[in-house]
Write an enzyme that holds these catalytic residues in place. Structure first.
Site, mmCIF file in Angstrom:
data_model
loop_
_atom_site.group_PDB
_atom_site.id
_atom_site.type_symbol
_atom_site.label_atom_id
_atom_site.label_comp_id
_atom_site.label_asym_id
_atom_site.label_seq_id
_atom_site.Cartn_x
_atom_site.Cartn_y
_atom_site.Cartn_z
ATOM 1 N N ARG A 110 0.848 -1.194 0.000
ATOM 2 C CA ARG A 110 0.000 0.000 0.000
ATOM 3 C C ARG A 110 0.880 1.240 0.000
ATOM 4 N NH1 ARG A 110 -4.980 1.816 3.364
ATOM 5 N NH2 ARG A 110 -3.512 2.205 5.028
ATOM 6 N N THR A 134 -1.024 7.550 -1.462
ATOM 7 C CA THR A 134 -2.300 7.335 -2.162
ATOM 8 C C THR A 134 -3.195 6.320 -1.446
ATOM 9 O OG1 THR A 134 -1.461 5.486 -3.467
ATOM 10 C CG2 THR A 134 -1.157 7.693 -4.393
ATOM 11 N N ASP A 147 1.542 -8.446 14.043
ATOM 12 C CA ASP A 147 2.153 -8.363 12.713
ATOM 13 C C ASP A 147 2.826 -9.684 12.401
ATOM 14 O OD1 ASP A 147 4.098 -7.936 10.579
ATOM 15 O OD2 ASP A 147 3.482 -5.843 10.726
ATOM 16 N N ASP A 207 6.520 -9.583 10.867
ATOM 17 C CA ASP A 207 7.529 -9.200 11.868
ATOM 18 C C ASP A 207 7.810 -10.341 12.827
ATOM 19 O OD1 ASP A 207 8.155 -6.706 10.973
ATOM 20 O OD2 ASP A 207 6.896 -5.629 12.417
HETATM 21 N N1 URA Z 1 -1.272 -7.918 8.806
HETATM 22 C C1 URA Z 1 -0.821 -8.552 9.921
HETATM 23 O O1 URA Z 1 0.332 -8.991 9.959
HETATM 24 N N2 URA Z 1 -1.661 -8.677 10.967
HETATM 25 C C2 URA Z 1 -2.916 -8.212 10.955
HETATM 26 O O2 URA Z 1 -3.622 -8.373 11.953
HETATM 27 C C3 URA Z 1 -3.371 -7.558 9.789
HETATM 28 C C4 URA Z 1 -2.537 -7.413 8.735
#
Ligand code: URA
Length: 226
Positions: free
Chosen positions: A118, A122, A216, A219
């Protein structure tokens, strides 16, 4: 983005969306990866176990071909085999976590990659990189993306595959966790795409993270959260 009214997804369950059986064993695996204090090796090992289950469920949705083999005792076994043209397409970076489990099941499978992110200004998905097998239009495609949240990137990724000539019905979206918003976005726009997932979460929070969720994923899987 705070979810207020959740979209109804009843109509998609079982047809477009294949949810893994919600067994106690699966819940125990989810318990490991949802724990904010999980060690990284546990997180990786456990998410790979679930991903392998998802990949096997995804392969089960492909049009398997009839074949016969002769068993060691000389009997004929009427069997089935996977279609000859299958490829994985991982959405960089989180999708790359699914490549190992896919290779463990299909060692010679070809794997393409799409890097779509993303744009911060924009807010639209921007395509940075693709590397896809040349005969992708004739292939069954396992699209590898563990997180289906708002669906913005997923929609753009599926559209890219269609633009490359892949038939919508030949795409199986292999996904670890999703939310009603993500399912609704994909299934409304692409009703022939099948989604295999291990959990439909409650909702998105104001930061577009799934709740209860796992944070995430990229990560935590790749160790860039510390
Ligand atoms: N991406 C992720 O890693 N976790 C989420 O909860 C949403 C998008």
């Amino acid at each position: 983005m705070l979810s207020t009214k959740l979209p109804s997804i009843e109509e998609y369950l079982g047809s477009n969306v294949h949810l893994l059986p919600q067994t106690d064993y699966l819940r125990s695996l989810h318990t490991v990866i949802r724990d904010r204090n999980a060690r990284r090796d546990d997180f990786v090992l456990t998410s790979e176990s679930i991903i392998r289950m998802l990949i096997e469920a995804g392969l089960n949705l492909l049009p398997l071909e009839k074949c016969e083999v002769t068993t060691p005792v000389g009997a004929t076994y009427e069997g089935l085999r996977l279609p000859s043209r299958i490829c994985g397409v991982s959405v960089v970076r989180a999708g790359e976590s699914m490549e190992g489990p896919l290779r463990a099941v299909c060692p010679s499978i070809r794997i393409g990659k799409i890097l779509m992110q993303r744009d911060k200004k924009t807010k639209l998905p921007h395509l940075y990189y693709t590397s896809l097998p040349s005969d992708i239009a004739e292939s069954q495609v396992l699209l590898l993306e563990p997180m289906l949240a708002t669906g913005g990137t997923a929609l753009a990724t599926i559209q890219l595959l269609l633009d490359k000539g892949v038939a919508e019905e030949n795409i199986v979206f292999v996904n670890l966790i999703t939310v009603p918003e993500g399912i609704s976005a994909v299934c409304r726009r692409y009703p022939k795409v099948r989604i295999v997932t291990s959990s439909i979460e409650e909702r998105l929070n104001e930061n577009a993270y799934m709740v209860p969720g796992i944070g995430d994923f990229g990560d935590r899987f790749f160790g860039t959260d510390i």
